[in-house]
Scaffold this motif. Structure first.
Motif, PDB file in Angstrom:
ATOM      1  N   HIS A   1       3.968   1.771   0.889  1.00 49.23           N
ATOM      2  CA  HIS A   1       4.714   1.921   2.142  1.00 49.23           C
ATOM      3  C   HIS A   1       3.849   2.468   3.284  1.00 49.23           C
ATOM      4  CE1 HIS A   1       8.646   0.932   0.443  1.00 49.23           C
ATOM      5  NE2 HIS A   1       8.265   1.617  -0.623  1.00 49.23           N
ATOM      6  N   ALA A   2       2.679   1.883   3.460  1.00 49.26           N
ATOM      7  CA  ALA A   2       1.768   2.336   4.518  1.00 49.26           C
ATOM      8  C   ALA A   2       2.412   2.252   5.898  1.00 49.26           C
ATOM      9  CB  ALA A   2       0.477   1.517   4.488  1.00 49.26           C
ATOM     10  N   GLN A   3       3.154   1.172   6.152  1.00 52.99           N
ATOM     11  CA  GLN A   3       3.801   1.027   7.466  1.00 52.99           C
ATOM     12  C   GLN A   3       4.826   2.132   7.685  1.00 52.99           C
ATOM     13  OE1 GLN A   3       3.121  -1.438   9.906  1.00 52.99           O
ATOM     14  NE2 GLN A   3       4.363  -0.073  11.164  1.00 52.99           N
ATOM     15  N   ARG A   4       5.587   2.477   6.660  1.00 54.09           N
ATOM     16  CA  ARG A   4       6.583   3.543   6.784  1.00 54.09           C
ATOM     17  C   ARG A   4       5.888   4.870   7.074  1.00 54.09           C
ATOM     18  NH1 ARG A   4      10.390   4.244   1.883  1.00 54.09           N
ATOM     19  NH2 ARG A   4      11.390   2.470   2.844  1.00 54.09           N
ATOM     20  N   ARG A   5       4.780   5.135   6.405  1.00 48.96           N
ATOM     21  CA  ARG A   5       4.069   6.400   6.638  1.00 48.96           C
ATOM     22  C   ARG A   5       3.559   6.463   8.072  1.00 48.96           C
ATOM     23  NH1 ARG A   5       1.654   4.918   1.834  1.00 48.96           N
ATOM     24  NH2 ARG A   5      -0.399   4.848   2.792  1.00 48.96           N
ATOM     25  N   LEU A   6       3.035   5.359   8.585  1.00 47.94           N
ATOM     26  CA  LEU A   6       2.579   5.327   9.979  1.00 47.94           C
ATOM     27  C   LEU A   6       3.757   5.543  10.926  1.00 47.94           C
ATOM     28  CD1 LEU A   6       0.509   4.828  12.241  1.00 47.94           C
ATOM     29  CD2 LEU A   6       1.019   2.381  11.993  1.00 47.94           C
ATOM     30  N   ASN A   7       4.851   4.843  10.678  1.00 49.74           N
ATOM     31  CA  ASN A   7       6.031   5.002  11.532  1.00 49.74           C
ATOM     32  C   ASN A   7       6.528   6.438  11.521  1.00 49.74           C
ATOM     33  OD1 ASN A   7       6.028   2.293  12.216  1.00 49.74           O
ATOM     34  ND2 ASN A   7       7.550   1.727  10.680  1.00 49.74           N
ATOM     35  N   ARG A   8       6.508   7.068  10.353  1.00 47.05           N
ATOM     36  CA  ARG A   8       6.983   8.450  10.251  1.00 47.05           C
ATOM     37  C   ARG A   8       6.055   9.393  11.026  1.00 47.05           C
ATOM     38  NH1 ARG A   8       9.132   9.703   4.842  1.00 47.05           N
ATOM     39  NH2 ARG A   8      10.952   8.775   5.804  1.00 47.05           N
ATOM     40  N   LYS A   9       4.748   9.171  10.967  1.00 47.30           N
ATOM     41  CA  LYS A   9       3.816  10.012  11.735  1.00 47.30           C
ATOM     42  C   LYS A   9       4.103   9.890  13.233  1.00 47.30           C
ATOM     43  CE  LYS A   9      -0.155  10.208   8.673  1.00 47.30           C
ATOM     44  NZ  LYS A   9      -0.833  11.479   8.681  1.00 47.30           N
ATOM     45  N   LEU A  10       4.331   8.663  13.681  1.00 40.38           N
ATOM     46  CA  LEU A  10       4.649   8.462  15.098  1.00 40.38           C
ATOM     47  C   LEU A  10       5.988   9.107  15.450  1.00 40.38           C
ATOM     48  CD1 LEU A  10       3.528   4.747  15.481  1.00 40.38           C
ATOM     49  CD2 LEU A  10       2.389   6.770  16.425  1.00 40.38           C
TER      50      LEU A  10
ATOM     51  N   ASN B   1       0.830  -1.208   0.000  1.00 40.97           N
ATOM     52  CA  ASN B   1       0.000   0.000   0.000  1.00 40.97           C
ATOM     53  C   ASN B   1       0.865   1.259   0.000  1.00 40.97           C
ATOM     54  OD1 ASN B   1      -2.370   1.453  -0.062  1.00 40.97           O
ATOM     55  ND2 ASN B   1      -2.747   1.292   2.140  1.00 40.97           N
TER      56      ASN B   1
END
Length: 133
Positions: free
Chosen positions: A92-101, A90
């Motif tokens: 890099h959905a996980q990367r985007r979530l990690n970056r938000k955190l 998706n």
């Protein structure tokens, strides 16, 4: 994961370490839903040529396993961004979530910058990982 997957990963490691001229230690960690192959490659950090060659071949093994659909569990700091790139579901959905955190908790990237390929927005693309000699 199947025995064919285990054999395929084992063969990649076997070929790579043979090219390095090294033995390796390996173990499988299995659960009902996953399989990890843990591989220990020992090299002389005081020999710059050996370090370069070991890192070069390791990078090739990471790329080869990625093309076959296998993700790296963890790796040396030098490879964390490359390993993170493998998990591209998706866009890099996980990367985007990690970056938000990371942006919320550590916006200046002070705590473990780039660890596991997680960078704050302000530090994205910076190369703070140790270079090989």
């Amino acid at each position: 994961m199947t025995s064919d997957d285990a054999r395929e990963i084992h063969d990649i490691i076997e070929r790579g370490t043979a090219r390095m001229g090294k033995d390796y230690g390996a173990a499988y960690a299995l659960t009902a839903r996953s399989m990890l192959m843990l591989c220990l490659i020992i090299y002389d950090v005081g020999d710059p040529a050996e370090v370069r060659h070991t890192f070069e071949v390791t990078g090739e093994m990471i790329s080869e396993t990625a093309t076959k659909g296998y993700g790296e569990y963890r790796g040396h700091l030098q490879f964390m961004d490359r390993i993170s790139d493998q998990f591209d579901f998706n866009d890099h959905a996980q990367r985007r979530l990690n970056r938000k955190l990371k942006d919320a908790l550590d916006p200046h990237g002070i705590l473990s910058p780039g660890k596991q390929g997680i960078w704050p927005s302000a530090g994205a693309g910076q190369d703070l990982t140790p270079s090989t000699p």
